[in-house]
Design an enzyme around this catalytic site. Structure first.
Site, short mmCIF file in Angstrom:
data_model
loop_
_atom_site.label_atom_id
_atom_site.label_comp_id
_atom_site.label_asym_id
_atom_site.label_seq_id
_atom_site.Cartn_x
_atom_site.Cartn_y
_atom_site.Cartn_z
N ASP A 1 0.86 -1.17 0.00
CA ASP A 1 0.00 0.00 0.00
C ASP A 1 0.90 1.23 0.00
O ASP A 1 2.14 1.13 0.11
CB ASP A 1 -0.97 -0.04 1.20
C1 GLC Z 1 -4.40 4.24 -0.22
C2 GLC Z 1 -5.27 3.07 0.18
C3 GLC Z 1 -5.32 1.97 -0.83
C4 GLC Z 1 -5.25 2.58 -2.22
C5 GLC Z 1 -3.86 3.17 -2.38
C6 GLC Z 1 -3.69 3.85 -3.74
O1 GLC Z 1 -3.67 4.68 0.87
O2 GLC Z 1 -5.00 2.47 1.45
O3 GLC Z 1 -6.54 1.25 -0.62
O4 GLC Z 1 -5.47 1.58 -3.20
O5 GLC Z 1 -3.55 4.10 -1.36
O6 GLC Z 1 -4.53 4.94 -3.84
#
Ligand code: GLC
Length: 743
Positions: A288
């Site tokens: 993430d």
């Molecule tokens: C965010 C979220 C994740 C998302 C990623 C990209 O922090 O936790 O669910 O897909 O970043 O946007």
């Protein structure tokens, strides 16, 4: 290898790629040979670039670290970009990659297409409330088609985190509290996103997230610590991830949280032992957003470089936005902390999916500007959004048949901060959706009544604050109207990421507004628009009718109007328990009996002094404009062996005056186990449409495998003994039959 050899290979690559048609079966994986041919031409820097995912500056979903990602593309320092979309924009970035970089490897474009790209569907928790797997798959399929027409290859969805705590803002993004429902919904979404292949350019890679157990954040506070037994992890939290992987999801995203003291992004037990070795996952694992860097804050590493080493050694392939591999991986390899073979395996996992998508055959396949115009936000997609939205609405209360409203009413008052609002209806994680494209509730009612009745609006109050100066006009309007519809709830960004609430009552003075309107004695319908279960005890006991509409997306107003005026009989059921107050949390249906189950006659039993143990609304709850009766539960056998299938039957009758759909739910209680067992576990459901007065016998199949769990010694199996089977319209189902699994 000397440069002459590299030069010869570079010259050969296009020929090699041409003479090995995509997907032609070779020894092992059909893409192995083609991946090998590209790998052989790459420098170590370019390999590390493929393991690096950067955001464009088009949409921000976290702390942006990078400025000039176009330079990174040209230099081969990134192999994937997220938050960039539209065919034209991504075509230009792809051109830089395949024409200006040395290795000419196509980019992968990812985006959070969570409940729609441009045509926005109900938030996933709302879709789950439909219990309609075909509708859920349709929503993901439309989202994929619009995303794939807009230059995207990869969505960061489905989010399948089990959530038992409505204070957590991201409950809106998942399928609620139950592993059985969550697993089936996760499978439907993977099917919708990925379909049977990518050759038509209308499907995208799915990404199962957030692995794992992110929804169990302590206190419902986002990013907080997660700590649980391996049994709870495997029986409750892991099943939806496993189901999505079994359904063929090509990618998995690590979660921000730690689990048992080890951040998921460095957790080899999760990313390798379980995901790859137990489940056989063959795709790639992406972190993430900067979750590698964040291990320094977790405190399990001293610096970014060590974080990168731990994450690769745990099983991570791609670093989202952290630039940790980008900055430190080469040195880690030189120091022997990470082997080049590990890097090669990560790069293979990534390149393979670029071949699966067909990007080496046609890097611009997903970037057809004319097709984008035809597909995105089409009338057909709007119709799909309306259909799914209607099915997601849950009728929580309907006293004296307040609903449906008659179309012969002379006047209705539409009141509340969400009555004439569009932008909030799109919900959190709304991709490229534009809130101004949404149909507001007021507009939906006006569309529905088309001048046949007087439709008047007053806001009454704002979302937040203590100002009640608008109450008088709202109450006055209510008094002049035949019926009152009051739309209250949350703003879209009061749920979603980094949006936990310690107080899950209606914000501001919205409840006071509802009380003032109910006091007029008029038929008042409360329409809730929210991203989580709310604590609404007064409304639940006093409002004539209550509709749970979540955030329904682009067609919200039309869908709600269809239900309000009876053109659609509500059929939704709650995928998550509604507590009476925050003090009851965590509260969920599949809880244990304890050694002192509540007994009103015995002080020394499990209870609160100030609130019942029962929720406001239980998991699986939802009413209809008609009524359903359950009778004649039976089984083709009450004793069965581990090889048998038990067929449980029930007769469902539509005993009301309207056609309608009912979600018939089957729960099981394992009466004695080597470890304590939940009072109820959902093990089957069927959404059945019945004409008024009709009846139908339904059959559910149960096998020993359906009854399996992680036993005292952690083996996954069913244990011989008695089971009570319950069937009904929610988790408090009463029709039951006892069956016995033989030794
Ligand atoms: C965010 C979220 C994740 C998302 C990623 C990209 O922090 O936790 O669910 O897909 O970043 O946007």
């Amino acid at each position: 290898m000397n440069y002459w050899k590299i030069l010869v290979l570079i010259l050969l690559v296009p020929f090699l790629m041409q003479c090995t048609p995509a997907g032609k079966p070779t020894a092992g994986d059909p893409y192995d040979h083609r991946v090998d041919s590209v790998m052989a031409t790459m420098t170590l820097e370019e390999k590390i670039g493929q393991m690096t995912l950067f955001t464009s500056d088009w949409d921000v979903t976290g702390p942006t670290l990078r400025e000039n990602y176009k330079e990174d593309i040209k230099a081969g320092r990134t192999g994937a970009i997220f938050n960039a979309h539209t065919a034209a924009y991504n075509r230009e970035l792809q051109r830089i990659a395949v024409e200006e970089s040395r290795a000419k490897i196509p980019l992968l474009f990812g985006y959070d297409v969570i409940h729609g790209y441009k045509t926005i569907f109900p938030i996933p928790l709302g879709e789950a409330a439909s219990w309609d797997l075909a509708a859920i798959e349709l929503a993901a399929s439309v989202a994929a088609a619009e995303a794939a027409a807009s230059g995207l290859h990869w969505t960061f969805a489905p989010m399948v985190d089990i959530a038992r705590d409505p204070r957590w803002g991201r409950v809106m993004e998942g399928s609620g509290e139950d592993p059985y429902l969550g697993s089936l919904v996760g499978r439907a979404r993977v099917r919708g996103f990925q379909g049977e292949g990518f050759e038509n350019g209308d499907k995208v890679l799915a990404c199962v997230k957030h692995f794992a157990a992110y929804g169990a954040a302590a206190g419902g506070r986002d990013y907080n610590t997660v700590d649980m037994s391996d049994r709870l992890l495997r029986d409750i939290y892991l099943p939806p991830y496993k189901a999505a992987v079994e359904e063929g999801a090509y990618t998995v995203m690590t979660s921000f949280n730690e689990l048992d003291g080890v951040p998921a992004t460095a957790n080899r037990y999760l990313l390798t032992d379980i995901l790859r070795e137990e489940w056989g996952f063959k795709g790639f694992v992406v972190t993430d957003y900067t979750s590698i860097n964040e291990m320094v804050f977790h405190g399990n590493v001293a610096d970014d470089k060590e974080a990168g080493e731990q994450s690769i050694n745990a099983g991570v392939d791609m670093d989202m936005q952290g630039a940790v591999f980008y900055n430190h991986l080469k040195k880690s390899i030189e120091e022997g902390k990470v082997s080049e073979a590990q890097v090669d395996q990560a790069v293979r996992n990534i390149l393979r999916l670029k071949f699966v998508l067909g990007l080496f055959d046609d890097p611009y396949r997903f970037m057809d500007i004319e097709r984008e115009k035809r597909v995105v936000f089409s009338k057909e997609n709007q119709d799909a959004a309306l259909d799914v939205a209607r099915k997601s609405i849950v009728l929580l209360r309907n006293e004296n048949q307040t609903l449906p409203l008659s179309k012969t009413l002379r006047s209705v008052a539409v009141i509340g901060p969400l009555a004439d609002n569009k932008v909030e209806l799109i919900g959190a994680w709304s991709g490229a959706g534009n809130g101004n494209d949404c149909i507001s509730l007021l507009q939906g009612i006006q569309n529905k009544t088309a001048g046949s009745m007087q439709v008047r609006h007053a806001m009454g109050c704002d979302f937040e604050g203590t100002d009640q100066s608008g109450f008088a006009a709202a109450v006055n309007l209510a008094r002049q109207s035949d019926a009152v519809i009051v739309a209250v709830g949350e703003k879209a960004q009061m749920s979603g990421e980094a949006a936990s609430r310690s107080d899950i009552t209606l914000p501001g003075v919205q409840e006071e507004l509802v009380k003032a309107l109910v006091a007029t004695g008029k038929p008042v319908v409360v329409v809730l628009m929210n991203g989580r279960p709310l604590a609404i005890p007064w409304i639940a006991e006093n409002a004539p009718a209550v509709l749970e509409t979540w955030f329904l997306g682009t067609q919200a107003g039309n869908a709600i109007a269809d239900v309000l005026f009876g053109d659609y009989n509500p059929s939704g059921k709650l995928p998550m328990t509604f507590p009476r107050n925050e003090g009851q949390i965590p509260i969920f249906y599949n809880n244990k009996n304890t050694g002192r189950p509540f007994d009103a006659a015995n002080k020394y039993t499990s209870k609160y002094l100030d609130v019942p143990n029962t929720p406001q609304y239980p998991f699986g709850w939802g009413l209809s404009y008609t009524s359903f009766a359950y009778e004649g539960i039976g089984a083709d056998k009450t004793e069965f062996s581990a090889q048998d299938t038990v067929r449980i039957r029930i007769t469902l009758s539509n005993t009301g005056a309207r056609d309608g759909a009912e979600v018939v739910q089957l729960y099981v209680r394992d009466l004695v186990g080597s470890v304590t067992r939940p009072l109820r576990e959902l093990k089957g459901f069927q959404k059945v449409f019945l004409a008024a007065g009709a009846k139908q016998e339904l059959t559910f199949k149960l096998t020993a495998n359906d009854l399996a769990f992680h036993t005292r010694d952690m083996t996954f199996r069913a244990e011989p003994g008695y089971f009570d089977v319950f069937i009904g319209g929610n988790s408090d189902a009463t029709q039951s039959i006892r069956i016995q699994l033989a030794e």
